[in-house]
Design a protein around this motif. Structure first.
Motif, PDB file in Angstrom:
ATOM      1  N   ARG A   1       7.800  24.603  13.176  1.00  0.00           N
ATOM      2  CA  ARG A   1       7.364  24.410  11.901  1.00  0.00           C
ATOM      3  C   ARG A   1       7.356  25.796  10.807  1.00  0.00           C
ATOM      4  O   ARG A   1       6.831  25.649   9.642  1.00  0.00           O
TER       5      ARG A   1
ATOM      6  N   ILE B   1      13.682  14.596   4.592  1.00  0.00           N
ATOM      7  CA  ILE B   1      13.273  15.387   5.891  1.00  0.00           C
ATOM      8  C   ILE B   1      14.396  15.578   6.805  1.00  0.00           C
ATOM      9  O   ILE B   1      14.678  16.555   7.386  1.00  0.00           O
TER      10      ILE B   1
ATOM     11  N   PHE C   1       0.413  13.831  14.446  1.00  0.00           N
ATOM     12  CA  PHE C   1       1.987  13.599  13.627  1.00  0.00           C
ATOM     13  C   PHE C   1       2.214  14.255  12.528  1.00  0.00           C
ATOM     14  O   PHE C   1       3.180  14.460  12.011  1.00  0.00           O
ATOM     15  N   LYS C   2       1.074  14.866  12.116  1.00  0.00           N
ATOM     16  CA  LYS C   2       1.258  15.995  10.926  1.00  0.00           C
ATOM     17  C   LYS C   2       0.041  16.842  10.809  1.00  0.00           C
ATOM     18  O   LYS C   2      -0.904  16.633  11.475  1.00  0.00           O
TER      19      LYS C   2
ATOM     20  N   ASN D   1       9.599   5.376   1.277  1.00  0.00           N
ATOM     21  CA  ASN D   1       9.435   5.861   2.570  1.00  0.00           C
ATOM     22  C   ASN D   1      10.994   6.375   3.104  1.00  0.00           C
ATOM     23  O   ASN D   1      11.309   7.208   3.979  1.00  0.00           O
TER      24      ASN D   1
ATOM     25  N   GLU E   1       0.805  -1.208   0.115  1.00  0.00           N
ATOM     26  CA  GLU E   1      -0.132  -0.091   0.115  1.00  0.00           C
ATOM     27  C   GLU E   1       0.905   1.357   0.226  1.00  0.00           C
ATOM     28  O   GLU E   1       1.943   1.185   0.606  1.00  0.00           O
ATOM     29  N   ARG E   2       0.362   2.316  -0.359  1.00  0.00           N
ATOM     30  CA  ARG E   2       1.228   3.443  -0.818  1.00  0.00           C
ATOM     31  C   ARG E   2       0.486   4.939  -0.597  1.00  0.00           C
ATOM     32  O   ARG E   2       0.883   5.831  -0.991  1.00  0.00           O
ATOM     33  N   VAL E   3      -0.530   4.558   0.373  1.00  0.00           N
ATOM     34  CA  VAL E   3      -1.370   5.712   0.308  1.00  0.00           C
ATOM     35  C   VAL E   3      -1.154   6.795   1.462  1.00  0.00           C
ATOM     36  O   VAL E   3      -0.620   6.333   2.624  1.00  0.00           O
TER      37      VAL E   3
ATOM     38  N   GLY F   1       6.843  11.624  12.371  1.00  0.00           N
ATOM     39  CA  GLY F   1       6.128  10.840  13.009  1.00  0.00           C
ATOM     40  C   GLY F   1       5.260   9.893  12.054  1.00  0.00           C
ATOM     41  O   GLY F   1       5.700   9.475  10.836  1.00  0.00           O
TER      42      GLY F   1
ATOM     43  N   LYS G   1       8.650  -0.157  -1.837  1.00  0.00           N
ATOM     44  CA  LYS G   1       7.897   0.671  -0.697  1.00  0.00           C
ATOM     45  C   LYS G   1       8.998   1.151   0.316  1.00  0.00           C
ATOM     46  O   LYS G   1       8.794   2.165   0.684  1.00  0.00           O
TER      47      LYS G   1
ATOM     48  N   PRO H   1      -2.020   9.023   4.795  1.00  0.00           N
ATOM     49  CA  PRO H   1      -3.213   9.295   5.572  1.00  0.00           C
ATOM     50  C   PRO H   1      -3.661  10.458   5.378  1.00  0.00           C
ATOM     51  O   PRO H   1      -2.835  11.547   5.284  1.00  0.00           O
TER      52      PRO H   1
ATOM     53  N   ARG I   1      11.544   9.657   1.473  1.00  0.00           N
ATOM     54  CA  ARG I   1      11.401  10.752   2.269  1.00  0.00           C
ATOM     55  C   ARG I   1      12.046  11.118   3.459  1.00  0.00           C
ATOM     56  O   ARG I   1      12.276  12.211   3.913  1.00  0.00           O
TER      57      ARG I   1
ATOM     58  N   CYS J   1       5.040   4.691   9.502  1.00  0.00           N
ATOM     59  CA  CYS J   1       5.489   4.285   8.362  1.00  0.00           C
ATOM     60  C   CYS J   1       6.975   4.921   8.163  1.00  0.00           C
ATOM     61  O   CYS J   1       8.117   3.979   7.990  1.00  0.00           O
ATOM     62  N   ILE J   2       7.119   6.255   8.066  1.00  0.00           N
ATOM     63  CA  ILE J   2       8.523   6.705   7.485  1.00  0.00           C
ATOM     64  C   ILE J   2       9.612   6.439   8.782  1.00  0.00           C
ATOM     65  O   ILE J   2      10.618   6.626   8.307  1.00  0.00           O
TER      66      ILE J   2
ATOM     67  N   LEU K   1      12.507  19.814   1.511  1.00  0.00           N
ATOM     68  CA  LEU K   1      11.365  19.608   2.299  1.00  0.00           C
ATOM     69  C   LEU K   1      11.375  20.498   3.598  1.00  0.00           C
ATOM     70  O   LEU K   1      12.420  21.111   3.989  1.00  0.00           O
ATOM     71  N   GLN K   2      10.542  20.331   4.483  1.00  0.00           N
ATOM     72  CA  GLN K   2      10.393  21.436   5.465  1.00  0.00           C
ATOM     73  C   GLN K   2      10.859  20.734   6.837  1.00  0.00           C
ATOM     74  O   GLN K   2      10.693  19.607   7.091  1.00  0.00           O
TER      75      GLN K   2
HETATM   76  N1  SAJ Z   1       7.495  15.658   7.557  1.00  0.00           N
HETATM   77  C1  SAJ Z   1       8.387  16.714   7.836  1.00  0.00           C
HETATM   78  N2  SAJ Z   1       8.654  17.641   6.834  1.00  0.00           N
HETATM   79  C2  SAJ Z   1       8.151  17.503   5.554  1.00  0.00           C
HETATM   80  C3  SAJ Z   1       7.242  16.485   5.255  1.00  0.00           C
HETATM   81  C4  SAJ Z   1       6.860  15.643   6.404  1.00  0.00           C
HETATM   82  O1  SAJ Z   1       8.769  16.802   9.106  1.00  0.00           O
HETATM   83  O2  SAJ Z   1       8.448  18.422   4.545  1.00  0.00           O
HETATM   84  C5  SAJ Z   1       6.932  14.906   8.616  1.00  0.00           C
HETATM   85  C6  SAJ Z   1       5.385  15.029   8.906  1.00  0.00           C
HETATM   86  O3  SAJ Z   1       5.151  16.199   9.718  1.00  0.00           O
HETATM   87  C7  SAJ Z   1       5.022  13.723   9.573  1.00  0.00           C
HETATM   88  C8  SAJ Z   1       6.089  12.716   8.630  1.00  0.00           C
HETATM   89  O4  SAJ Z   1       6.962  13.446   8.200  1.00  0.00           O
HETATM   90  O5  SAJ Z   1       5.467  13.701  11.063  1.00  0.00           O
HETATM   91  C9  SAJ Z   1       5.508  11.956   7.794  1.00  0.00           C
HETATM   92  O6  SAJ Z   1       4.365  12.688   7.286  1.00  0.00           O
HETATM   93  P1  SAJ Z   1       4.044  12.346   5.426  1.00  0.00           P
HETATM   94  O7  SAJ Z   1       3.214  13.069   5.178  1.00  0.00           O
HETATM   95  O8  SAJ Z   1       5.431  12.621   4.736  1.00  0.00           O
HETATM   96  O9  SAJ Z   1       3.962  10.809   5.278  1.00  0.00           O
HETATM   97  P2  SAJ Z   1       2.705   9.687   6.243  1.00  0.00           P
HETATM   98  O10 SAJ Z   1       3.702   8.854   7.164  1.00  0.00           O
HETATM   99  O11 SAJ Z   1       1.545  10.149   6.459  1.00  0.00           O
HETATM  100  O12 SAJ Z   1       2.670   8.580   4.789  1.00  0.00           O
HETATM  101  C10 SAJ Z   1       3.630   8.155   4.249  1.00  0.00           C
HETATM  102  C11 SAJ Z   1       3.564   8.366   2.685  1.00  0.00           C
HETATM  103  N3  SAJ Z   1       4.993   8.183   1.998  1.00  0.00           N
HETATM  104  C12 SAJ Z   1       5.323   8.755   1.254  1.00  0.00           C
HETATM  105  O13 SAJ Z   1       5.038   9.947   0.763  1.00  0.00           O
HETATM  106  C13 SAJ Z   1       6.827   8.285   0.543  1.00  0.00           C
HETATM  107  C14 SAJ Z   1       2.579   7.478   1.812  1.00  0.00           C
HETATM  108  O14 SAJ Z   1       2.532   7.379   0.705  1.00  0.00           O
HETATM  109  C15 SAJ Z   1       2.884   5.994   2.427  1.00  0.00           C
HETATM  110  O15 SAJ Z   1       1.489   5.103   2.283  1.00  0.00           O
HETATM  111  C16 SAJ Z   1       2.928   5.906   3.978  1.00  0.00           C
HETATM  112  O16 SAJ Z   1       3.952   6.718   4.479  1.00  0.00           O
HETATM  113  C17 SAJ Z   1       3.011   4.486   4.576  1.00  0.00           C
HETATM  114  O17 SAJ Z   1       1.799   4.046   4.964  1.00  0.00           O
HETATM  115  O18 SAJ Z   1       3.938   4.015   4.300  1.00  0.00           O
END
Ligand code: SAJ
Length: 425
Positions: free
Chosen positions: A416, A228, A336-337, A221, A163-165, A268, A217, A167, A224, A271-272, A261-262
């Motif tokens: 942030r 980050i 967490f986000k 992650n 899965e790659r969706v 949090g 997969k 939240p 990303r 996944c990541i 990225l930010q």
């Molecule tokens: N975050 C930062 N800075 C950024 C982007 C994100 O600090 O610039 C932080 C967020 O605040 C959060 C964490 O990273 O704490 C993760 O947030 P996210 O929105 O990047 O990702 P998730 O964990 O909600 O979902 C990820 C996604 N993976 C990718 O974008 C590569 C999603 O597609 C996956 O399906 C999901 O993990 C999973 O289930 O593996």
């Protein structure tokens, strides 16, 4: 009437991925049997309700349960295809993958498998997990043939389709994202692709096998996480050098091939902050950057806590008439986000809990997405966004409700960039 390729689909694990996926198949008028070990979850779904928050999920579940296309049970039943969507956490200090939920799920469906069945592992998995699952199924059902031994002639088809969706956008991304299909043989992949085509409009991309699909997969992650970590490291470097990191990133991102990225208070979610460890665990000598990125992101949380404690110290130095128990903290965001109510594995929550255990003065928390504070924050008070007068303001999550708000009076720790971003670039 022509026979559907899949008359009945069973989804094992009705959590953040399993339930939306089950509802999506059911919305295409296929009979779906959802299986979960928790009776409370099963009962909730059979009432047409949901136990998780995801935009539009509640409406869809109510509709498909009412129409009779989705029902839940604790015991697997015969079906044409099984999708396993159970947790794959890590365990211990070495962050080794914990496959116990996958093993239990495989054993639970083994007794009801029939020739022609398709079994898909959807859970994010360490390298080799799909083959290990196929071995468990073969061990449990010596009367059936499996692709690791019988190849294209196997009774049971097995594939990994991670899965790659995202939240918060699950209901859209389930349909539109491309799907990676890692069958144990080409026939396994073809069968899995046919299943997803029930509702997926994105491409079903066939991988050469389950291992590369597993790795794809984990790589997504980790990509990303590493990016980050770069932003988080820049925030530490900039703090040391007296530079505004938000201005710095905005300027650098004006380059056509740079997209930083930010920074934040740490990474949090489920996944990541987990998946990169599966790569480290499979290739510890080689995965140096991936391991370091995890460490950089985890240590950012500790750094923020130290910043806030130092801010309390400098406030007391400026106000010798006060003691620590007079200093009022305001913490903005626990999720967490941004713009979700999910507090699991949230660095903001970890920071709030740690501060609540260390700081003797009042703590106000502004989190517009929840009604009650979680465990560990009993001494804090949940308040409305506009009622936050405090000595120290700590921005932890850039919820939409906080963006554009005026810089508060007092000391500010902005993890942030909500109050300190350079918007004019
Ligand atoms: N975050 C930062 N800075 C950024 C982007 C994100 O600090 O610039 C932080 C967020 O605040 C959060 C964490 O990273 O704490 C993760 O947030 P996210 O929105 O990047 O990702 P998730 O964990 O909600 O979902 C990820 C996604 N993976 C990718 O974008 C590569 C999603 O597609 C996956 O399906 C999901 O993990 C999973 O289930 O593996």
């Amino acid at each position: 009437m022509t026979k559907k390729p899949f008359e009945r689909i069973s989804v094992i694990g009705l959590g953040y991925i399993g339930l939306p996926t089950a509802a999506m198949f059911a919305s295409r008028k296929v009979e779906v049997v959802g299986v979960d070990v928790f009776k409370a979850v099963v009962d909730t779904i059979n009432r047409g309700e949901v136990h998780i928050i995801e935009p539009d999920l509640d409406i869809l579940v109510r509709a498909v349960v009412t129409e009779g296309y989705l029902r839940a049970t604790t015991v697997p039943e015969p079906a044409d295809a099984y999708l396993i969507a159970v947790p794959t956490p890590f365990k211990g200090d070495n962050h080794d993958p914990d496959l116990s939920y996958v093993v239990a799920a495989a054993r639970s469906i083994a007794p009801v498998l029939r020739p022609g069945n398709l079994v898909i592992l959807e859970s994010t998995s360490p390298l080799g997990a799909t083959e290990a699952m196929a071995d468990i199924l073969a061990e449990e059902r010596p009367d059936l043939t499996f692709p690791q031994h019988a190849g294209e002639a196997s009774d049971i088809r097995v594939a990994h389709c991670p899965e790659r969706v995202l939240p918060g956008k699950v209901m859209q991304e389930l349909i539109t994202n491309d799907r990676v299909i890692g069958g144990m043989t080409p026939a396994c992949s073809a069968r899995a692709a046919a299943l997803y085509k029930t509702f997926v409009t994105g491409a079903c991309v066939i991988a050469s096998g389950p291992r590369v699909a597993e790795m794809a997969k984990l790589t997504e992650n980790s990509f990303r996480d590493v990016n980050i970590a770069f932003a988080n490291e820049l925030s530490l470097v900039s703090d040391r050098l007296g530079i505004n990191v938000w201005e710095l990133i905005a300027l650098a991102n004006r380059h056509p091939r740079v997209n930083i990225l930010q920074p934040g208070p740490g990474v949090g979610g489920h996944c990541i902050a987990v998946d990169p460890w599966f790569i480290v665990s499979s290739a510890p000598e080689q995965a140096r950057l991936i391991r370091t990125a995890r460490e950089v992101n985890d240590s950012k949380t500790t750094w923020v806590i130290e910043k806030v404690l130092a801010a309390i110290g400098s406030h007391l130095t400026a106000r010798p008439d006060k003691t620590a128990s007079d200093v009022v903290l305001a913490l903005y965001g626990l999720a967490f986000k941004p713009d979700i109510d999910d507090l699991r594995e949230s660095p903001a929550l970890a920071i709030a809990r740690l501060l609540a255990s260390r700081h003797t003065g009042p703590i106000k928390i502004i989190e517009p997405n929840i009604d009650t504070l979680p465990r560990g924050l009993e001494k804090a008070t949940l308040i409305a966004p506009d009622a936050a007068s405090a000595d120290i303001h700590v921005m932890l999550v850039d919820h939409t409700a906080f963006r554009g708000t005026a810089l508060p009076r007092g000391i500010v720790v902005d993890t942030r960039g909500v109050w300190s971003k350079a918007s004019h670039y």
